[in-house]
Design an enzyme around this catalytic site. Structure first.
Site, PDB file in Angstrom:
ATOM      1  N   ASP A 471       1.032  -1.288   0.106  1.00 56.56           N
ATOM      2  CA  ASP A 471       0.045  -0.044  -0.037  1.00 56.56           C
ATOM      3  C   ASP A 471       0.870   1.316   0.000  1.00 56.56           C
ATOM      4  O   ASP A 471       2.116   1.206   0.218  1.00 56.56           O
ATOM      5  CB  ASP A 471      -0.628   0.065   1.197  1.00 56.56           C
ATOM      6  CG  ASP A 471      -2.167   0.810   1.080  1.00 56.56           C
ATOM      7  OD1 ASP A 471      -2.301   1.685   0.085  1.00 56.56           O
ATOM      8  OD2 ASP A 471      -2.972   0.687   1.927  1.00 56.56           O
ATOM      9  N   ASP A 541     -10.486   1.856  -3.580  1.00 57.49           N
ATOM     10  CA  ASP A 541     -11.024   1.709  -2.292  1.00 57.49           C
ATOM     11  C   ASP A 541     -12.608   1.864  -2.263  1.00 57.49           C
ATOM     12  O   ASP A 541     -13.212   1.422  -1.365  1.00 57.49           O
ATOM     13  CB  ASP A 541     -10.866   2.861  -1.129  1.00 57.49           C
ATOM     14  CG  ASP A 541      -9.132   2.499  -0.594  1.00 57.49           C
ATOM     15  OD1 ASP A 541      -8.839   1.213  -0.895  1.00 57.49           O
ATOM     16  OD2 ASP A 541      -8.644   3.213   0.173  1.00 57.49           O
TER      17      ASP A 541
HETATM   18  C1  DGJ Z   1      -5.851   2.016   1.904  1.00 62.44           C
HETATM   19  C2  DGJ Z   1      -6.100   0.860   1.100  1.00 62.44           C
HETATM   20  O1  DGJ Z   1      -6.555   1.159  -0.160  1.00 62.44           O
HETATM   21  C3  DGJ Z   1      -7.237  -0.187   1.812  1.00 62.44           C
HETATM   22  O2  DGJ Z   1      -7.560  -1.253   1.041  1.00 62.44           O
HETATM   23  C4  DGJ Z   1      -6.675  -0.557   3.137  1.00 62.44           C
HETATM   24  O3  DGJ Z   1      -5.494  -1.472   2.942  1.00 62.44           O
HETATM   25  C5  DGJ Z   1      -6.016   0.708   3.800  1.00 62.44           C
HETATM   26  N1  DGJ Z   1      -5.134   1.427   3.275  1.00 62.44           N
HETATM   27  C6  DGJ Z   1      -5.292   0.307   5.174  1.00 62.44           C
HETATM   28  O4  DGJ Z   1      -4.673   1.318   5.880  1.00 62.44           O
END
Ligand code: DGJ
Length: 740
Positions: A471, A541
């Site tokens: 990430d 997301d």
């Molecule tokens: C952002 C990501 O896109 C999410 O899927 C998740 O992993 C969060 N960060 C966790 O902090």
């Protein structure tokens, strides 16, 4: 001969079965651009192909005036491709042809990710050397034409062959002049949770651009643009595509001059970029991937999908079926312990899930997002048996285990920050802007990358980790590196990305069996550079099915389904609060690398059975979804935006799955038909709806029909008024076609 050199015409002609790219060494030694587009016959001179009247000052420019590497300040008042400041402070270059060589295959770039070939016969490359005598600047341009794709890649190395330092301030990977401006510019733009929406505008005089100065390619704009004619559709008409294999700051720009010609350029964003080249030093610039299609946007996407799926993605997982995963993030956020995770894993296993992914919150003392990034040591309060203990137990359940990391970040509240405050990016003595309460590590410093490699290797080496979600949750502010002298701070952003690539390269080499998925708060760094290391990306997301239609549609302009992580999440959706049927959520997520993002222990018995059926369906068609040809049928960006349809077809055209989606339902529906594409017109297909609804629409379509009929007439979606009233909003239907 895919690349021909005609010494008399001094012409280099790259061609395959569909496209030509023609370059000529002009009388004054400059490298002229003659043509990129439809196939031209070989063994002819195209010296007559110019742009037409040009109203700049032309004594240096010769005829034609289109150049492969235009320079500023020499009478061509459009945007330049290369700017180098010499020791006297001037930035004038006269780059002249020195030599070229044609080689089979495609030599790799040294440090940057790029497309590749597996056999020399797949492509041919010409490397052309240009030089400017007064400064000693040497430029090596490389062009590759792929045998089976309407694609030419271009990259460049700039070397200082002189005796004094040079400063590179603009170095575009691609520069292409087109003789008119009757084009519509397509860009993929948005923000967090609505990435890569298709935005279009007609070209107008002047400069129109997209780009990023955030340190990542970003969700605001993808490093991709296309130019299409107004009449171009999904399957007809001309379109050019420009895609950059790069994950950092970029610029993609069209410059229309007073005469109506268009210059497109793409490369590292010149804003804030300044690279010092000491005598003998060189810099490699990213690869640009140029495509031309006369078969519409679909033809363009076909080319990018094949190239990026087969010859950009690499390693064990390039062609391996990707596992159906479940990720605990939306199911638990930071609140979990081992018992909870194992309960979720056991429930997932019973549903048919193959991989259990533990997201953020497993390390340091991370109970929320204020702390612990950088401390890649398991939190034994939550996981007393460590990651290895948890992974072993998950594997004992019959699942693979995956883990979330965010290597590039550090929390101020962390041991890493206490030990190495200078590793966080910022200007000493000035405020560091925090975002998500975290700072960014200075990946331009080799010692930071070395440390991360050791720390993460330790985590991955000790436990049975089969998958990593990498990430990256904030962009860079106060760009400055303590590892660089004052006169080299302009190199920071590019060096940062080189550091990211270095870490990716080392980790993927050390753990070749691990499947990597890249992520940047969803799709904030969904670009070809990342795909060279991680064959899939968390698309967004936003897990809302209706929002995902637009996101996945836009993403598919360039990126294949095998690169798009797509999950079913719980309702009300955590990003939109919307309630959509479970069947619709799956019908959208099937068109990607499928998974779930919820707590599976909360399913009702009925939902559980539905999910078991969904996973079985996906597995039965996994090859088709992950490697088939994706065809866009009805755009959520057109009309009222309520209808979307797309399909995926197997390479032999004997199997297909069609997805049809309606956001808001309509009373008294008309005789709506979806015409399919990409089928074998002479084949007969059994059409079945999945899952069965037993209604009149299913009955009307559940026939054996010719491919020609399905493409010319299409599937029927009309229903009786009363029947349609029962569908409600956010419905989806899947049709499965099998050749009989
Ligand atoms: C952002 C990501 O896109 C999410 O899927 C998740 O992993 C969060 N960060 C966790 O902090």
């Amino acid at each position: 001969m895919p690349i021909g050199w005609d010494p008399e015409a001094r012409q280099i002609h790259l061609r395959n079965g569909t496209i030509s790219y023609v370059i000529r060494v002009l009388e004054n030694g400059a490298l002229g651009h003659l043509h990129f587009g439809p196939l031209l016959s070989d063994a002819r001179s195209y010296a007559h192909v110019g742009l037409g009247p040009f109203h700049g000052f032309t004594n240096r420019l010769d005829d034609p005036v289109a150049l492969e590497l235009p320079i500023a300040g020499v009478g061509d008042f459009r945007v330049p491709a290369l700017t180098i400041e010499g020791p006297d402070g001037s930035a004038i270059l006269d780059l002249s042809y020195v030599s070229h060589r044609i080689v089979p295959g495609k030599p790799p770039l040294a440090a940057l990710p790029c497309t590749y070939v597996e056999a020399e016969a797949e492509a041919d490359t010409v490397e052309i050397v240009l030089a400017d005598a007064p400064t000693g600047t040497e430029v090596r341009l490389a062009y590759t034409v792929f045998r089976d794709l309407p694609i030419v890649t271009r990259s460049m190395v700039v070397r200082n062959g002189g005796g004094a330092a040079l400063d590179l301030t603009c170095a575009m990977s691609a520069s292409l002049d087109l003789s008119d401006s009757d084009w519509r510019l397509i860009q993929l733009s948005g923000t967090w949770a609505r990435e890569r929406h298709v935005v279009e505008r007609p070209l107008v005089p002047g400069r129109q651009s997209v780009g990023s100065v955030r340190g990542a390619s970003g969700y605001q704009h993808n490093p991709f643009i296309a130019l299409r004619r107004a009449s171009t559709t999904e399957d007809h008409g001309e379109v050019y595509g420009f895609s950059l294999v790069y994950s950092g700051n970029f610029l993609a720009e069209a410059d229309v001059d007073a005469q109506g010609t268009t210059r497109v350029r793409m490369g590292i964003a010149p804003e804030g970029f300044r690279w010092r080249l000491d005598p003998g030093a060189e810099l490699e610039l990213p690869e640009a991937v140029l495509a031309y299609s006369d078969a519409g946007l679909g033809g363009l996407s076909d080319a990018y999908h094949v190239l990026y799926r087969e010859r950009l993605a690499r390693g064990t997982w390039r062609a391996r079926p990707r596992p159906v995963l479940i990720n605990n993030w939306e199911g638990t956020y930071f609140e979990f312990d081992e018992a909870k995770l194992l309960e979720m894993a056991a429930a997932s296993r019973d549903l048919g899930v193959e991989l259990f992914v533990l997201d953020d919150g497993w390390f340091g003392q991370r109970d929320d997002d204020t702390t612990s990034l950088g401390d890649w040591v398991v939190d034994r309060r939550k996981l007393p048996g460590g990651i290895d203990g948890l992974a072993t137990k998950v594997e004992a359940l019959g699942l693979r285990f995956g883990l979330w990391i965010e290597p590039e970040m550090v929390s101020e509240r962390s041991r890493l920050f206490a030990d190495h405050p200078d590793w966080a990016i910022g200007v000493p003595g000035r405020v560091r802007t925090e975002a998500r309460q975290q700072l960014v590590l200075d990946m331009s410093r080799p010692e930071v990358v070395d440390h991360l490699f050791r720390a993460l290797s330790d985590v991955l080496g000790r436990a049975a980790v089969s998958y990593v979600k990498w990430d990256m949750n904030r962009n860079i502010t106060e760009p400055y590196s303590l590892g660089l002298p004052a006169d080299r701070q302009g190199e920071f952003f590019h060096r940062y990305i080189l550091g990211v690539y270095d870490l990716y390269r080392r980790l993927t080499a050390a753990f070749p069996e691990v499947l990597f998925e890249s992520c940047a708060s969803g799709g904030g760094r969904f670009d070809p550079g990342m795909l060279a290391f991680a064959p899939q990306t968390w698309t967004s997301d936003d897990t809302d099915a209706v929002e995902r239609l637009r996101i996945q549609w836009g993403t598919s302009l360039v990126y294949p389904l095998s690169s798009m992580g797509a999950h079913v999440a719980a309702v009300p959706n955590h990003q939109t609060g919307r309630l959509t049927p479970l069947a619709t959520r799956a019908a959208v997520a099937f068109f990607g690398v499928f998974g779930y993002e919820l707590d599976p222990t909360r399913f009702s018995a009925e939902e559980r059975q539905e999910v078991i059926d969904q996973i079985a369906f996906y597995k039965a068609h996994r090859e088709l979804f992950q490697r088939g040809r994706f065809v866009r049928l009805r755009s959520p960006f057109e009309g009222d935006g309520d209808g979307t349809a797309w399909m995926v077809v197997s390479p032999d055209r004997r199997q297909a799955v069609v997805g049809v989606y309606q956001a808001l339902n309509r009373p008294v529906p008309g005789p709506d038909r979806i015409r399919l594409r990409g089928l074998d017109p002479s084949a007969a297909y059994q059409v079945a709806q999945w899952p069965s609804t037993g209604d009149s629409v299913e009955r009307a379509n559940a026939l054996v029909r010719g491919g020609d009929d399905l493409m010319a007439v299409g599937l029927l979606l009309a229903a009786e008024r009363h029947a349609a009233a029962r569908w409600g909003d956010f419905w989806a239907r899947l049709f499965v076609l099998e050749a009989v």
